[in-house]
Design an enzyme around this catalytic site. Sequence first.
Site, short mmCIF file in Angstrom:
data_model
loop_
_atom_site.label_atom_id
_atom_site.label_comp_id
_atom_site.label_asym_id
_atom_site.label_seq_id
_atom_site.Cartn_x
_atom_site.Cartn_y
_atom_site.Cartn_z
N GLY A 78 -0.89 -15.29 36.32
CA GLY A 78 -1.51 -15.04 35.14
C GLY A 78 -0.37 -15.89 34.11
CG HIS A 116 -3.73 -3.64 3.44
ND1 HIS A 116 -2.64 -3.20 4.22
CD2 HIS A 116 -4.22 -2.65 3.11
CE1 HIS A 116 -2.76 -2.03 4.12
NE2 HIS A 116 -3.73 -1.40 3.53
CB CYS A 149 -0.95 -0.16 1.03
SG CYS A 149 -2.25 1.13 1.18
CD GLU A 180 -1.24 -6.49 5.57
OE1 GLU A 180 -1.43 -5.22 5.90
OE2 GLU A 180 -0.91 -6.67 4.36
#
Length: 511
Positions: A226, A170, A83, A172
Amino acid sequence: MENNELVLVLDFGSQYNQLITRRIREFGVYSELHSHKLTAEEIKEMNPKGIILSGGPHSVYDENSFRCDEGIFELGIPVLGICYGMQLMSLHYDGKVERSKNREYGKALIELDGEPVLFKDTPKGQTVWMSHGDKVTAAPPSFNIDATSPSTPIAAISNVEKNLYGVQFHPEVRHTEYGNDLLNRFVFDVCGCTGDWSIENFIDMEVEKIQETVGDRKVLCALSGGVDSSVVAALIHKAIGDQLTCIFVDHGLLRKNEGDDVMKVFAEDFQMNIIKVDAKDRFLFKLEGVSDPELKRKIIGNEFIYVFDDEASKLKDIDFLAQGTLYTDVIESGTDTAQTIKSHHNVGGLPEDMQFTLIEPLNTLFKDEVRELGSQLGVPDRIVWRQPFPGPGLAIRILGEVTEEHLEIVRESDAILREEIAKAGLDRDIWQYFTVLPNIKSVGVMGDARTYAHTIGIRAVTSIDGMTSDWARIPWDVLERISTRLVNDVDNINRVVYDVTSKPPATIEWE
């Protein structure tokens, strides 16, 4: 990262930047996102196999538009411009870029011209995802036009001799039908990568790096149970063993059996040095009479700092502090193009006078890679796949004052919800699920007697990244089982409600 093939992504501000890096890593090739300000000389030192110029929100004609060192194109390293990146490449090689009257956003159909290298073995017509204002209206001399679309006559270009490629769309983004194939061709066919990067060799390299950094000195880690702090502790312990000391602050706001589970896994199974601080009374005293959610957060955050500081000051000869900073944290706080600047402190923002050298061994990994790393290190699935849990714990799942009674209701109801969701096989499908106590009482009938008891709310959402979410469509029979158990097995509940609000307008957590 040393000893690995690297595909470098230069950041020009696209919302899809992280996706590019993720896609490359999915191929087994290591990729990093860096500022567009890197010089050609700095890039040469990094020795990448390929360079990708990302998209971006600017016009190349904006006064403050991002530019790169044009020496990059002369390094002899393959370059793919996406892009905005294609537009920069075109300008450098004397192509023509013009502003469009209307921004093109969404799906578009491109048609290939011949058999371009990056489009090998894909159909002549294919769907791609466009998101641009400017467009290339004249390809640079010596560049081929590889693809066109009705609204974008030059949708892809290439100079095979110089290994320079550009696409206006794009690849991706999943909406681009053969985007993964295109990136794969660039990484393997053009850049010559072999795909030898994996979590297994990450462990070996990071263990060696930690050992070299720490030597015979000591490391301190704030362990919450966590995912991030658990994996950090496991990795560092693998590297230096008893030179690691963990501090686990139990503030009394954890989920059912969470504190005991942390101690069993890390103190008993992993044989780590852990200092457990039972600070429940201290936190509840500070929270007494407090209903405002922001004030609750502030009190808990500050108190954690004080408790951690108290314990850390008792230890001798600690040189390093380990934190579970992830690559997403680094990207959000450290790039020139970041729209929102965040400070990430895994231990809640420690006092500035704590003189430790930081160790952040996960700061090149994404969340899913951290989970895979945890599994490789032997961290149990119940921790590796733990539900996201806020730092203030259950305190912000109680609307109003935090009391022992309120905590018990939320703790027990949350345990039942998690158990039933797991039994139904939905625990990996739902992004986040928990119970919340809205501090509302209502009239009910139980055992032929009138009741006046609490309402419990269930919140369950599906999401990709937590930035937006939709309420989860849990099957009715599962909801029925959950509701029946909550009313029968948890004291002082006579009504269950289900939150069917998306984000936005609501947030995932209630406070």
